[in-house]
Write a protein that holds these residues in place. Structure first.
Motif, PDB file in Angstrom:
ATOM      1  N   VAL A  78       0.832  -1.195   0.000  1.00  0.00           N
ATOM      2  CA  VAL A  78       0.000   0.000   0.000  1.00  0.00           C
ATOM      3  C   VAL A  78       0.875   1.257   0.000  1.00  0.00           C
ATOM      4  O   VAL A  78       2.016   1.229   0.462  1.00  0.00           O
ATOM      5  N   PRO A  79       0.344   2.370  -0.509  1.00  0.00           N
ATOM      6  CA  PRO A  79       1.127   3.607  -0.519  1.00  0.00           C
ATOM      7  C   PRO A  79       1.195   4.293   0.833  1.00  0.00           C
ATOM      8  O   PRO A  79       2.089   5.105   1.079  1.00  0.00           O
ATOM      9  N   SER A  80       0.253   3.949   1.695  1.00  0.00           N
ATOM     10  CA  SER A  80       0.204   4.540   3.033  1.00  0.00           C
ATOM     11  C   SER A  80      -0.434   3.527   3.975  1.00  0.00           C
ATOM     12  O   SER A  80      -1.378   2.831   3.593  1.00  0.00           O
ATOM     13  N   ASN A  81       0.082   3.450   5.184  1.00  0.00           N
ATOM     14  CA  ASN A  81      -0.397   2.440   6.138  1.00  0.00           C
ATOM     15  C   ASN A  81      -1.640   2.907   6.885  1.00  0.00           C
ATOM     16  O   ASN A  81      -1.712   2.886   8.115  1.00  0.00           O
ATOM     17  N   THR A  82      -2.635   3.279   6.127  1.00  0.00           N
ATOM     18  CA  THR A  82      -3.881   3.757   6.706  1.00  0.00           C
ATOM     19  C   THR A  82      -4.978   2.719   6.511  1.00  0.00           C
ATOM     20  O   THR A  82      -4.948   1.951   5.543  1.00  0.00           O
ATOM     21  N   PRO A  83      -5.965   2.693   7.397  1.00  0.00           N
ATOM     22  CA  PRO A  83      -7.014   1.677   7.297  1.00  0.00           C
ATOM     23  C   PRO A  83      -7.752   1.672   5.971  1.00  0.00           C
ATOM     24  O   PRO A  83      -8.143   0.606   5.480  1.00  0.00           O
ATOM     25  N   ASP A  84      -7.934   2.849   5.361  1.00  0.00           N
ATOM     26  CA  ASP A  84      -8.685   2.869   4.107  1.00  0.00           C
ATOM     27  C   ASP A  84      -7.929   2.159   2.994  1.00  0.00           C
ATOM     28  O   ASP A  84      -8.519   1.370   2.236  1.00  0.00           O
ATOM     29  N   TYR A  85      -6.645   2.384   2.877  1.00  0.00           N
ATOM     30  CA  TYR A  85      -5.868   1.671   1.862  1.00  0.00           C
ATOM     31  C   TYR A  85      -5.777   0.178   2.177  1.00  0.00           C
ATOM     32  O   TYR A  85      -5.937  -0.671   1.299  1.00  0.00           O
ATOM     33  N   ILE A  86      -5.489  -0.149   3.418  1.00  0.00           N
ATOM     34  CA  ILE A  86      -5.280  -1.549   3.793  1.00  0.00           C
ATOM     35  C   ILE A  86      -6.551  -2.370   3.598  1.00  0.00           C
ATOM     36  O   ILE A  86      -6.526  -3.436   2.963  1.00  0.00           O
ATOM     37  N   SER A  87      -7.656  -1.893   4.106  1.00  0.00           N
ATOM     38  CA  SER A  87      -8.894  -2.670   4.017  1.00  0.00           C
ATOM     39  C   SER A  87      -9.376  -2.784   2.580  1.00  0.00           C
ATOM     40  O   SER A  87      -9.851  -3.848   2.151  1.00  0.00           O
ATOM     41  N   ARG A  88      -9.223  -1.739   1.784  1.00  0.00           N
ATOM     42  CA  ARG A  88      -9.688  -1.794   0.395  1.00  0.00           C
ATOM     43  C   ARG A  88      -8.811  -2.724  -0.443  1.00  0.00           C
ATOM     44  O   ARG A  88      -9.308  -3.436  -1.320  1.00  0.00           O
ATOM     45  N   ALA A  89      -7.512  -2.722  -0.181  1.00  0.00           N
ATOM     46  CA  ALA A  89      -6.622  -3.645  -0.900  1.00  0.00           C
ATOM     47  C   ALA A  89      -6.986  -5.092  -0.577  1.00  0.00           C
ATOM     48  O   ALA A  89      -7.047  -5.948  -1.468  1.00  0.00           O
ATOM     49  N   LEU A  90      -7.256  -5.362   0.696  1.00  0.00           N
ATOM     50  CA  LEU A  90      -7.614  -6.718   1.104  1.00  0.00           C
ATOM     51  C   LEU A  90      -8.998  -7.107   0.611  1.00  0.00           C
ATOM     52  O   LEU A  90      -9.210  -8.226   0.127  1.00  0.00           O
ATOM     53  N   ASP A  91      -9.953  -6.216   0.684  1.00  0.00           N
ATOM     54  CA  ASP A  91     -11.291  -6.510   0.186  1.00  0.00           C
ATOM     55  C   ASP A  91     -11.278  -6.769  -1.318  1.00  0.00           C
ATOM     56  O   ASP A  91     -12.119  -7.506  -1.843  1.00  0.00           O
TER      57      ASP A  91
END
Length: 266
Positions: A78-91
């Motif tokens: 991810v480009p940033s370790n934020t919940p929005d990036y992390i959860s969307r990448a995993l989803d």
């Protein structure tokens, strides 16, 4: 087909068996064929590098879903370790998140929290995930299976991270520490000095800390130094990031062009 049959992470299985995992990085090719190419080439995993590319999450998700279908484990850096990036990448289909520039146990815990469903994290509920073939399962069972299959990879790219290796490796939910050698050398003030003793010391300290806490270590940035890569695997690293699709294409193309130039005309 049962949930266990649908949801497998073969990288976790190989690491648990102390086997070496070969991974390639996707930074150039935007189409799903790259997943099949990686599988045919013999890679165990790929990771889509959203940190160092212009890929959007739609492209990333398509590649991850194809990887799942052909039997290769997809990760996303991810480009940033934020919940929005992390959860969307995993989803979107990833079976693991690679979190860059982690420097402390606190930051590692935040990544775990964003990547894991309750009770181990705070990832939001999403139905119909591609990992589950868009099928519905009881929430408790789905959470347990997804938490078990989803890997959290934190990257060490600074001297501060190496200093905190013991504390970061001890964080519950962290599966693997991936050392980004080039950024680490730059942060240490020794850019490009692969043979510097501090590089080996950083790997040795990280491997020792991870071994103590039952975690794994990955090697990144050593594609041009195969002997050093092999040395780090000998020390205990088990996940090897072999290079990018761009480097593979350019390297092979350059070799072929040079072959033609070297032909002697009688």
């Amino acid at each position: 087909m049962s949930l266990d049959q649908i949801l497998r992470n073969r990288v976790k299985e190989k690491l648990a068996n102390d086997e070496v995992v070969a991974s390639m990085t996707v930074r150039l090719v935007r189409h799903v064929e790259i997943a099949r190419i990686a599988r045919t080439a013999g890679f165990d995993a790929l990771y889509v590098d959203v940190e160092h590319s212009s890929f959007g999450l739609d492209t990333t998700g398509q590649i991850c879903m194809m990887a799942l279908e052909v039997g290769i484990v997809p990760f996303v850096r991810v480009p940033s370790n934020t919940p929005d990036y992390i959860s969307r990448a995993l989803d979107g289909g990833a079976l693991g998140v690679i979190a860059p520039h982690v420097r402390s146990a606190e930051e590692a815990r935040a990544v775990v929290s964003a990547a894991k469903f309750p009770p181990f994290g705070e990832r939001g509920i999403s139905a119909g995930l591609p990992h589950l073939h868009f099928r519905s399962f009881p929430t408790v069972e789905a959470f347990a299976a997804l938490n078990a299959a989803t890997m959290v990879v934190v990257q060490f790219e600074s001297a501060d991270a190496v200093e905190q290796a013991e504390e970061i490796a001890a964080v519950d939910g962290v599966d693997l520490v991936l050392i980004g050698t080039n950024d680490l050398m730059a942060d240490m003030g020794i850019p490009g000095q692969f043979e510097h003793p501090r590089v080996r010391d950083a790997f040795a300290r990280t491997i020792a800390a991870c071994r103590k806490h039952g975690k794994h270590v990955g090697v990144g940035g050593l594609s041009t130094r195969p002997q050093l890569m092999a040395e780090m695997v000998g020390l205990g690293a088990r996940y090897v990031s072999t290079g990018t699709d761009l480097a593979f294409l350019l390297g092979a193309a350059t070799q072929k062009a040079n072959q033609v130039r070297e032909i002697n005309i009688p």
